[in-house]
Each structure stands twice: as C-alpha cells, then as structure tokens.
Design a protein around this motif. Structure first.
Motif, short mmCIF file in Angstrom:
data_model
loop_
_atom_site.label_atom_id
_atom_site.label_comp_id
_atom_site.label_asym_id
_atom_site.label_seq_id
_atom_site.Cartn_x
_atom_site.Cartn_y
_atom_site.Cartn_z
N VAL A 1 79.16 22.45 -24.07
CA VAL A 1 78.22 23.49 -24.47
C VAL A 1 77.16 22.85 -25.37
O VAL A 1 77.49 22.19 -26.36
CB VAL A 1 78.92 24.65 -25.21
N LEU A 2 75.90 23.05 -25.01
CA LEU A 2 74.76 22.57 -25.79
C LEU A 2 74.04 23.76 -26.40
O LEU A 2 73.72 24.73 -25.69
CB LEU A 2 73.79 21.77 -24.92
N GLU A 3 73.78 23.68 -27.69
CA GLU A 3 73.02 24.72 -28.38
C GLU A 3 71.75 24.10 -28.92
O GLU A 3 71.80 23.21 -29.79
CB GLU A 3 73.84 25.34 -29.50
N ILE A 4 70.63 24.54 -28.40
CA ILE A 4 69.31 23.99 -28.77
C ILE A 4 68.59 25.04 -29.60
O ILE A 4 68.51 26.21 -29.21
CB ILE A 4 68.50 23.62 -27.52
N ALA A 5 68.06 24.63 -30.74
CA ALA A 5 67.40 25.56 -31.66
C ALA A 5 66.02 25.04 -32.02
O ALA A 5 65.81 23.82 -32.18
CB ALA A 5 68.24 25.75 -32.93
N ILE B 1 42.53 17.50 -23.84
CA ILE B 1 42.73 18.30 -25.04
C ILE B 1 44.20 18.76 -25.12
O ILE B 1 44.80 18.81 -26.21
CB ILE B 1 41.77 19.50 -25.05
N THR B 2 44.78 19.08 -23.96
CA THR B 2 46.17 19.54 -23.94
C THR B 2 47.12 18.49 -24.50
O THR B 2 47.98 18.78 -25.34
CB THR B 2 46.58 19.91 -22.51
N VAL B 3 46.99 17.23 -24.05
CA VAL B 3 47.92 16.19 -24.51
C VAL B 3 47.66 15.84 -25.97
O VAL B 3 48.60 15.49 -26.71
CB VAL B 3 47.84 14.93 -23.63
N LEU B 4 46.40 15.94 -26.42
CA LEU B 4 46.10 15.66 -27.82
C LEU B 4 46.75 16.71 -28.73
O LEU B 4 47.35 16.39 -29.75
CB LEU B 4 44.59 15.60 -28.05
N VAL B 5 46.64 17.97 -28.34
CA VAL B 5 47.25 19.04 -29.13
C VAL B 5 48.77 18.94 -29.10
O VAL B 5 49.45 19.11 -30.11
CB VAL B 5 46.77 20.42 -28.61
N LEU B 6 49.32 18.63 -27.91
CA LEU B 6 50.77 18.51 -27.77
C LEU B 6 51.31 17.36 -28.60
O LEU B 6 52.38 17.45 -29.19
CB LEU B 6 51.14 18.33 -26.30
N GLY B 7 50.56 16.25 -28.66
CA GLY B 7 51.02 15.11 -29.43
C GLY B 7 50.95 15.33 -30.92
O GLY B 7 51.75 14.75 -31.68
N ARG B 8 50.02 16.15 -31.40
CA ARG B 8 49.88 16.39 -32.83
C ARG B 8 50.73 17.55 -33.32
O ARG B 8 50.84 17.77 -34.52
CB ARG B 8 48.41 16.66 -33.16
N ALA B 9 51.32 18.27 -32.38
CA ALA B 9 52.16 19.41 -32.78
C ALA B 9 53.42 18.91 -33.46
O ALA B 9 54.00 17.90 -33.06
CB ALA B 9 52.50 20.26 -31.56
N ARG B 10 53.86 19.61 -34.47
CA ARG B 10 55.05 19.23 -35.24
C ARG B 10 56.23 20.10 -34.82
O ARG B 10 56.68 20.98 -35.55
CB ARG B 10 54.76 19.37 -36.74
N TYR B 11 56.70 19.85 -33.60
CA TYR B 11 57.86 20.58 -33.13
C TYR B 11 59.13 19.96 -33.73
O TYR B 11 59.31 18.75 -33.74
CB TYR B 11 57.96 20.53 -31.60
N ARG B 12 60.02 20.81 -34.22
CA ARG B 12 61.31 20.35 -34.73
C ARG B 12 62.41 21.11 -34.00
O ARG B 12 62.51 22.33 -34.12
CB ARG B 12 61.39 20.58 -36.24
N LEU B 13 63.19 20.37 -33.26
CA LEU B 13 64.27 20.96 -32.47
C LEU B 13 65.60 20.38 -32.94
O LEU B 13 65.69 19.20 -33.28
CB LEU B 13 64.07 20.68 -30.98
#
Length: 442
Positions: free
Chosen positions: A92-96, A60-72
């Motif tokens: 310098v790296l800036e991650i948002a 269930i964890t990988v299914l939820v993680l794969g369907r999540a719409r993370y935008r970085l």
C-alpha cells in the motif's frame, strides 16, 4: 573554467528545461517553430504570431513547472512482511501533497524485483494541498528470498500534458519470502521436556547460599549470572541457579550441501529439506520448544546455542528460523560437518531433527555421534532418486540411500525417508513407527 566548458554549461542551462518536455510538448514546440519559419519565408505576419504562440506555450509550461515548489510525501506498508512462497502480499502506497499549492496529474512508478512481478504504475489525478491518496498492488514470488520493494518515483505533469517533472524517493521496504510451511500433525516425539531449566528448587536457608543457588557454568549461560565468590572458592566458573520452567529443546539440522541434493527449482530435494525444517520449526515452537537452527554456516559453532527461546506460542523462535531459511542457499561439501559440530555443542540433551539429502558412510558416522545419553535424534531423508531418469542410476542411488538409512537407524536414530512426492505431513506422521523404509514395509 575554460571557454569550451563555459559554453557547455551555458548550453545545459538553456536546454535543461526543454528536457522536461513530453512528446506532446515537443510536437507543439516543433509546430510553432515551423510556423514561424514559414511565416518569415512567406512574409505572413498572422502566421508568425500563431507560430510564436505555439512555441511559447510549451516553453513557458516547463519553466513554470520547474520553478514550482511541489512537496510530496510517500509512506509504504507491506502486509504481511513475511509471506510463504507462492502466496501474495499487498503493498500500500500513500502519497500526500504537503505543499501549499495544487499539483497536476501524477504518474507513480514503483521499483520492484522482477521476481515479485511487473513494475506497477499508477496515474493519480491532481492533488489538492494536504490531500492524500492511497494505492495498492499485489506482489508474489515463487522463490524464497529477501526482496527490497522501492524506491518510488513520481512524475508530475501540467494540465496540458506538455511538460513533466520527476521526483524520486529513496526509502525501500523489505519483503521476506519464507519456505512453504506444512501443518504437521501431532506425534509422540522422543525427548519431550528435556532441556533447560533448574528443576530441583531447594530452600536457601536449608543448605547455604553457595551450595543451593550456584551450579557449574554451561555453554550458553549468561555471563551476568556468574557467581564470583563460589567461582573463587571452587576454582571453576559457577553461575547462580535460577528456577525456570523445564523446557524442551530441539536442534534443527539442515543438510545444505549442493552435492547431496538433486533437482532444480521448487521441486528439488533441497527445497524439500528447507520446507521440512521450516515446518518442523513452526510445529515444535508451537508446542513450547526452544529451537535452534544449524546449517553449517561458518562461525555458527561458537554462537550462543539457545539465542532464540520460545515465547508463549513460539512465534519469536519460529520467526527467527523462518527468516534465516528465507535466504539459505546450497553450499559446498563441508557444511554438513560444520552443522554436526554446531549441533553437538547445542544439543546437550533434548531433540535433534535433521533434514538430509544423500549421505555416505562418513556422513553416517558423523551423524551417529549426535546420539548420546539424553539426546534423541530424528532424520527426515529427502527422496533424491525420484528425479533421476536413468534406471541404473536410480537403483544405485536408492540402494545406497537405504543402506545408509539402516546404518543410521542402527546408531540410534529414528529415520523417516520421504516417499516420492508424498506430502510432508504423511512423512512426519511416520515418526516413531520404525517400520517404514523407502516405501517398503518391514
């Protein structure tokens, strides 16, 4: 689609999410399946419930993680973008997190060439929506070159550490590693304030437009300055005269023939010559010279000889030369001839500074042709004999070099041979003395 291909595609779809499992997730899944199998064999219902629960958690964890719409989003900056050999630069790296949901722990991994050091890795705690995090790391190179930093890859994990999801960026930034630049002392140079500019202003009303405001076309003049009326009347290409400040010009000649240098790595005579030209370029540009580098690159003879004109302080000119020297490499045996031909087209008056390796009579004759009326020539000769261990060969190379130095001096050049491992500043200080010859006072 064939049945076999359909089965393979179905297998990839079913097993694809499982590839996102971490080592912990695979262990929990294996434990759950083992418990479920043992429960079936032993007939234990409670153990079966425990096994099913353990197996479902990572799935269930990988299914939820794969369907999540993370935008970085990621932004990278390098300071400075141009750095000397052996000196560090800071990345310098800036991650948002630009998505509307919180993301879990993020593992950031940057791709860098091995020359700049080990691959940096960072672990960032969970990022809230709209949150930005900045991380930095140093890079350092002991060799010249142009290096691409990046791309950055991010690995997102769930709070339990059972699944991961990778996101990669494509943007890369360039770091330019230039040769070592020595702070050269001020010396009296021949050919100061000879070069470009129309130094004799005359009134148009006194002599007429064609006579006063035009002159013959010279190599390097902007074609937009061509005066077509005077060209048609005189039968030769004429350009409009423009009043400019009288500016010194210097042509920098680099001998990059592989056979003319000895040694390897940063201590080689070739790296000494490159560092010498870089130091001279910065020094002359700061004194208001317009500098031009010739190194025997094919097609350089037809290039605009004064493409880089010194600005106030000479930063633009020296930067252009340093950028070229950052990636210059030893070449074949014809590069010096090409460089001399290109310098002959560019050095129409002014100063010529050459950084040379070992030269023979033919090379001396070519270089002697650069010393003409209005052109002053200075040669910095690398000490190629100091890296030779054989005594007989050392003496032979030293005597041959000194003989060619004398011939080049007789042709009108101011020749300054390097003395072993002396600092470049001391070598430069001996310009114009006319008494130093390979460590022997005359």
């Amino acid at each position: 689609m064939s049945p076999r291909a359909a089965r393979r595609d179905l297998g990839r779809r079913l097993l694809g999410p499982l590839s996102r499992l971490t080592t912990r997730g695979r262990a929990v899944l294996a434990a759950g399946l083992t418990c479920a199998l043992c429960a079936v064999v032993l007939g234990q219902q409670d153990l079966l419930r425990v096994g099913v629960l353990l197996a479902l958690v990572p799935v269930i964890t990988v299914l939820v993680l794969g369907r999540a719409r993370y935008r970085l989003a990621c932004a990278r900056s390098i300071s400075p973008v141009r750095v000397e050999v052996g000196k560090p630069a800071q990345v310098v790296l800036e991650i948002a997190n630009v998505s509307s949901t919180r993301c879990g722990m993020v593992l950031a991994e940057e791709q860098v060439p091995y020359t700049l050091g080990s691959r940096p890795r960072f672990v960032l705690p969970g990022l809230e929506s709209g949150e930005r995090r900045a991380v930095s790391y140093p890079v350092r190179s002991d060799v010249r070159g142009r290096f691409l930093v990046g791309p950055l890859s991010l690995t997102l994990t769930d709070p339990f550490g059972m699944g991961e999801h990778r996101r990669s960026f494509t943007a890369r930034d360039q770091l330019i590693v230039i040769p070592k630049v020595a702070a050269l002392p001020p010396v009296q140079l021949p050919g100061d304030w000879s070069g470009s500019g129309d130094s004799r202003p005359r009134a148009v009303s006194a002599s007429g437009e064609d006579d006063v405001t035009t002159r013959e076309y010279r190599q390097g003049d902007d074609l937009r300055r061509v005066h077509w009326r005077s060209t048609a009347r005189r039968g030769e290409l004429m350009v409009r005269r423009e009043e400019q400040p009288w500016q010194s010009r210097a042509t920098l000649l680099l001998d990059r023939r592989r056979a003319a240098h000895r040694g390897d790595g940063p201590e080689s005579s070739f790296e000494w010559a490159v560092s010498a030209i870089a130091s001279v370029a910065v020094h002359l540009a700061s004194r208001g010279y317009a500098v031009r580098l010739v190194d025997g690159t094919e097609g350089q003879e037809s290039a605009n000889p004064w493409a880089h004109i010194a600005s106030s302080g000479g930063e633009s000119t020296s930067s252009a030369v340093l950028d070229t020297l950052s990636s210059v490499a030893p070449g074949g045996g014809i590069e010096l001839q090409r460089a001399v031909h290109a310098a002959a087209r560019a050095a129409t008056g002014g100063l010529v500074v050459a950084a040379l390796g070992e030269i023979d009579e033919q090379d001396t004759a070519m270089l002697a042709s650069l010393h003409q009326a209005g052109t002053n020539c200075v040669a910095l000769v690398a000490d190629t004999a100091s890296v030779i261990n054989d005594a007989a060969l050392f003496t032979q190379v030293r005597e041959r070099t000194l003989a060619q130095v004398e011939q080049l001096r007789a042709a009108g050049w101011d020749v300054v041979p390097a003395r072993g491992r002396e600092p470049l500043e001391q070598t430069w200080r001996r310009i114009g003395s006319g008494r130093s010859l390979g460590g022997v006072r005359r």
